[in-house]
Design a protein around this motif. Structure first.
Motif, PDB file in Angstrom:
ATOM      1  N   PRO A   1       0.842  -1.200   0.000  1.00  0.00           N
ATOM      2  CA  PRO A   1       0.000   0.000   0.000  1.00  0.00           C
ATOM      3  C   PRO A   1       0.876   1.249   0.000  1.00  0.00           C
ATOM      4  O   PRO A   1       1.805   1.362   0.807  1.00  0.00           O
ATOM      5  N   PRO A   2       0.637   2.187  -0.890  1.00  0.00           N
ATOM      6  CA  PRO A   2       1.505   3.367  -0.958  1.00  0.00           C
ATOM      7  C   PRO A   2       1.313   4.285   0.243  1.00  0.00           C
ATOM      8  O   PRO A   2       0.231   4.361   0.825  1.00  0.00           O
ATOM      9  N   LYS A   3       2.367   4.979   0.600  1.00  0.00           N
ATOM     10  CA  LYS A   3       2.253   6.052   1.575  1.00  0.00           C
ATOM     11  C   LYS A   3       1.531   7.209   0.885  1.00  0.00           C
ATOM     12  O   LYS A   3       1.907   7.625  -0.206  1.00  0.00           O
ATOM     13  N   VAL A   4       0.474   7.711   1.525  1.00  0.00           N
ATOM     14  CA  VAL A   4      -0.380   8.708   0.886  1.00  0.00           C
ATOM     15  C   VAL A   4      -0.225  10.051   1.582  1.00  0.00           C
ATOM     16  O   VAL A   4      -0.349  10.151   2.813  1.00  0.00           O
ATOM     17  N   GLU A   5       0.063  11.090   0.800  1.00  0.00           N
ATOM     18  CA  GLU A   5       0.084  12.468   1.286  1.00  0.00           C
ATOM     19  C   GLU A   5      -0.860  13.287   0.408  1.00  0.00           C
ATOM     20  O   GLU A   5      -1.278  12.843  -0.675  1.00  0.00           O
ATOM     21  N   VAL A   6      -1.178  14.497   0.869  1.00  0.00           N
ATOM     22  CA  VAL A   6      -2.039  15.391   0.098  1.00  0.00           C
ATOM     23  C   VAL A   6      -1.411  16.775   0.088  1.00  0.00           C
ATOM     24  O   VAL A   6      -1.040  17.309   1.145  1.00  0.00           O
ATOM     25  N   CYS A   7      -1.258  17.365  -1.085  1.00  0.00           N
ATOM     26  CA  CYS A   7      -0.817  18.749  -1.230  1.00  0.00           C
ATOM     27  C   CYS A   7      -1.434  19.304  -2.498  1.00  0.00           C
ATOM     28  O   CYS A   7      -1.751  18.546  -3.434  1.00  0.00           O
ATOM     29  N   ASN A   8      -1.640  20.610  -2.503  1.00  0.00           N
ATOM     30  CA  ASN A   8      -2.241  21.260  -3.663  1.00  0.00           C
ATOM     31  C   ASN A   8      -3.543  20.569  -4.073  1.00  0.00           C
ATOM     32  O   ASN A   8      -3.853  20.434  -5.255  1.00  0.00           O
TER      33      ASN A   8
END
Length: 399
Positions: A210-217
């Motif tokens: 499972p990918p490491k998930v971040e949020v930006c923009n």
């Protein structure tokens, strides 16, 4: 206290121990065959179109293997993300489940809260609460399972927490993110959003983690290396992707873009064939109508002799039947008009067998009725090139 507050989609019931049901011996055996354990980390994928939930278990080498696929009994809404409370839309996106989100007291048998809205959803001002995966096969914005499957999934999550997993990931997609499915839904208002989801889907397809998930923009970012703090609504920081992963993504993207374009061409060809078939049926109907009108103008039964016999109105009159009263003589103007009409009908009668024998849709179209699909003189005969994006673009990683 956290468990008491999580009521699922409905009020609480008294705890009856159903949340403590053990993993079956059969499922334990399947876990061992994967080179995994009951308390190894869990990962879940949901696909709306296919109505399935996949449970994956971490193997001893750190990768994940598919343990079991469960049918989703019901989900609310259509393809696309949930946007506001009350729209009865099941979420799509990337969600993390903590121990506190597990609800043993849901009146929908058992449930766990997806954690909607997540950072991405909040960046768009989306609202909603108590979005669950639960039992009892009834949904008002949730993913509903039958009771036996949710009990098994709940037990898998419970045991993964017992093994030390802090959170297990649930990734919800509209459909399996193949190039063919992406082509099929390329005209959707949600296509750009699904392109973003597919990046995360592809990361798992390549790494089996499972990918490491971040949020930006206001965009999902997957497996970033470095970059510091990620602000969901702010500009993305400088980050990189692991080189071998980036190379694999580029290779996959090149292959899938070819499949995507091929699928688009096939879908467009099917649409054209359907359009021609529809127009052809309209022309056949118009030809039949013209024939009937002509037979009526000639004083004949429009359905032919045999149909007239069945209906008691044969085309050829009986010898003993009284002859029809002579029609009043037409005026000179009427006579000229009738003569012109008869000439036109005669000419069409002469032309019609030739056009029908040719079997050409367009020749029949020209000889009988104007086509509603006819191109204007200024319209190009070749399909126009549009600015439609390709399947998807690589993540905008900064090296």
């Amino acid at each position: 206290m956290a468990v008491l507050m999580l009521t699922g989609c409905n009020p609480e019931l008294l705890e009856d121990g159903k949340h403590l049901q053990p993993i079956s011996a059969k499922l334990k055996d399947e876990i061992r065959k994967l080179d995994s354990t009951e308390q190894a980390p869990l990962y879940i994928r949901i696909f709306k179109k296919e109505s399935v939930l996949e449970a994956w278990k971490q193997r001893k080498d750190g990768t994940y293997a598919l343990l079991k696929t469960y049918p989703i009994c019901a989900y609310s809404g259509e393809f696309g993300p949930k946007k506001r409370e009350g729209d009865r839309q099941a979420p799509e996106g990337f969600y993390s489940i903590t121990r506190g989100q597990m609800n043993p007291r849901s009146s929908y048998y058992l449930s766990f809260n997806l954690g909607y809205p997540n950072k991405f959803d909040r960046a768009y001002g989306r609202t909603g609460k108590h979005l669950m995966v639960h039992g009892s096969c009834s949904s008002r914005g949730c993913y509903a399972m039958e009771d036996a499957p949710i009990a098994e999934i709940y037990a898998l999550g419970r045991e993964s927490f017992a093994g030390g997993q802090r959170t297990f990931e649930v990734h919800a997609f509209p459909f399996r993110m193949t190039p063919e499915n992406m082509a099929r839904y390329r005209d959707s208002e949600h296509f750009a959003f699904w392109q973003n989801l597919k990046n995360g889907y592809d990361h798992f397809q390549i790494t089996r983690k499972p990918p490491k998930v971040e949020v930006c923009n206001r965009t999902y970012i997957f497996d970033p290396v470095g970059g510091g703090h990620f602000d969901a609504t702010g500009p993305c920081p400088d980050y990189a992707l692991e080189p071998s992963l980036l190379a694999s993504l580029k290779k996959l993207r090149a292959k899938e873009n070819v499949r995507f374009q091929q699928a688009v061409l096939e879908l467009e060809q099917q649409a054209k064939e359907k359009e021609i078939k529809t127009a052809d049926a309209m022309v056949d109907s118009q030809l039949d109508l013209l024939k009937r009108k002509q037979r009526i103008a000639e004083g004949k039964n429009p359905d032919g002799f045999l149909a007239g016999l069945i209906n008691g109105n044969p085309t050829t009159p009986s010898a003993n039947a009284p002859s029809a009263a002579p029609a009043p003589a037409p005026t000179q103007a009427q006579g000229q008009g009738q003569a012109s009409q008869q000439q036109a009908l005669a000419q069409s009668e002469i032309n019609r067998p030739q056009t029908e024998q040719s079997g050409s849709f367009f020749s029949r179209l020209r000889s009988a009725v104007a086509s509603p699909f006819k191109r204007s003189a200024s319209e190009p005969t070749q399909p126009q090139q549009t600015s439609e994006p390709s399947l998807l673009t690589l993540p905008k990683a900064r090296q």
